[in-house]
Scaffold this motif. Structure first.
Motif, PDB file in Angstrom:
ATOM      1  N   GLU A 167     -39.589  79.795 111.968  1.00  0.00           N
ATOM      2  CA  GLU A 167     -40.675  80.774 111.894  1.00  0.00           C
ATOM      3  C   GLU A 167     -40.994  81.128 110.442  1.00  0.00           C
ATOM      4  O   GLU A 167     -42.163  81.331 110.089  1.00  0.00           O
ATOM      5  N   THR A 177     -45.838  82.281 113.818  1.00  0.00           N
ATOM      6  CA  THR A 177     -45.826  82.432 115.268  1.00  0.00           C
ATOM      7  C   THR A 177     -45.985  83.900 115.633  1.00  0.00           C
ATOM      8  O   THR A 177     -45.815  84.794 114.807  1.00  0.00           O
ATOM      9  N   ASP A 178     -46.294  84.115 116.902  1.00  0.00           N
ATOM     10  CA  ASP A 178     -46.510  85.467 117.408  1.00  0.00           C
ATOM     11  C   ASP A 178     -45.833  85.588 118.760  1.00  0.00           C
ATOM     12  O   ASP A 178     -45.674  84.594 119.476  1.00  0.00           O
ATOM     13  N   GLU A 179     -45.442  86.801 119.118  1.00  0.00           N
ATOM     14  CA  GLU A 179     -44.777  87.012 120.406  1.00  0.00           C
ATOM     15  C   GLU A 179     -45.669  86.619 121.580  1.00  0.00           C
ATOM     16  O   GLU A 179     -45.188  86.354 122.680  1.00  0.00           O
ATOM     17  N   THR A 180     -46.973  86.584 121.342  1.00  0.00           N
ATOM     18  CA  THR A 180     -47.897  86.233 122.422  1.00  0.00           C
ATOM     19  C   THR A 180     -48.088  84.726 122.564  1.00  0.00           C
ATOM     20  O   THR A 180     -48.747  84.282 123.510  1.00  0.00           O
ATOM     21  N   ARG A 248     -37.892  79.367 121.117  1.00  0.00           N
ATOM     22  CA  ARG A 248     -37.752  80.798 121.375  1.00  0.00           C
ATOM     23  C   ARG A 248     -37.421  81.069 122.843  1.00  0.00           C
ATOM     24  O   ARG A 248     -36.575  81.911 123.163  1.00  0.00           O
ATOM     25  N   TYR A 249     -38.060  80.328 123.751  1.00  0.00           N
ATOM     26  CA  TYR A 249     -37.785  80.504 125.180  1.00  0.00           C
ATOM     27  C   TYR A 249     -36.336  80.134 125.508  1.00  0.00           C
ATOM     28  O   TYR A 249     -35.636  80.864 126.212  1.00  0.00           O
TER      29      TYR A 249
END
Length: 262
Positions: A167, A177-180, A248-249
């Protein structure tokens, strides 16, 4: 599209909303023509400033002064790699630093690190900048040491974690990157949701460990693909961003598995 039968109905809406047709193409490393592990030419000399105590020219990422040990401030725009002496700044004029160019002199454009070297450099920098070392220098110097020590700790925490490092590198290339951000591949999303359901239903530590083992393989595979993306010249930032979302997942699943007790 037929979804895996093990994915419950409560996840259908999530899958439908997040699914898209584009799926990242992963190319074998051996087929990439523009792989670059590091520059072959000599790295430019880093910009410097004059130490106010001894008048010696000192590279801008060096502190304390290598000549008189005076604690010098560090520019706020240094890369995390320069803070830990894993790299050295490259100037692009006007007191600005070209971090993408700086990182191009590192293997895998800075993605792949030697963790032993990272830890040793962090310990060395902490020893050099520990506030107790400057206890006789007055509050101003002690506070400066605390601030620098905090920056060193942050650099170590970011670079020591593959997801945070990815990131950070993406942000350097203006692709933060973004949380969305969501996974584009609906089948992979279904696989992750299925793994989460398995974890929720796990009734023993053996089941949890099995899920963690499978998850670890997924994480390692994505890291290898990230190495591939950052090996290209220039680095394949779009692919790296897609992979970072996947990572991230899977990291989230790992954290959930660590916290689960039966």
């Amino acid at each position: 599209m037929r979804l895996p039968s093990t994915v419950s109905n409560r996840n259908f809406d999530l899958l439908r909303n997040q699914s898209r047709s584009s799926i990242p193409i992963i190319r074998p490393l051996s087929l990439i023509r523009n792989v670059r592990f590091a520059h072959t030419e000599t790295r430019p000399t880093p910009p410097s400033r004059v130490c106010p105590s001894c008048s010696k020219d000192i590279a801008i990422h060096i502190t304390p002064c290598s000549n008189c040990s005076d604690l010098l401030p560090l520019p706020t725009n240094l890369s995390l790699y320069s803070l830990l002496y894993l790299s050295s700044p490259v100037s692009k004029g006007n007191n600005d630093i070209d971090i993408p160019l700086e990182l191009s002199y590192l293997n895998f454009n800075g993605f792949k690190l030697n963790k032993n070297e990272l830890r040793l450099n962090w310990l060395k920098r902490q020893k050099e900048l520990h506030p107790d070392k400057f206890s006789s220098k007055g509050d101003l110097t002690i506070n400066k040491a605390r601030e620098l020590s905090g920056r060193i700790n942050n650099a170590y925490n970011v670079l020591g974690d593959e997801l945070k490092r990815t990131e950070y590198l993406l942000s350097i290339h203006n692709k933060a990157t973004d949380e969305t951000d969501k996974i584009d591949d609906p089948m992979m999303l279904a696989e992750i949701l299925e793994a989460r359901e398995e974890l929720e239903e796990a009734a023993s530590q053996d089941e949890i460990q099995r899920i963690r083992d499978v998850n670890h393989e997924k994480v390692e595979d994505i890291i290898k693909q990230l190495e591939q993306a950052f090996s290209e010249n220039p680095p394949n930032i779009e692919e790296a961003k897609n992979l970072s979302v996947q990572l991230r997942y899977w990291k989230g699943l790992e954290n959930a598995a660590k916290e689960k007790s039966v």
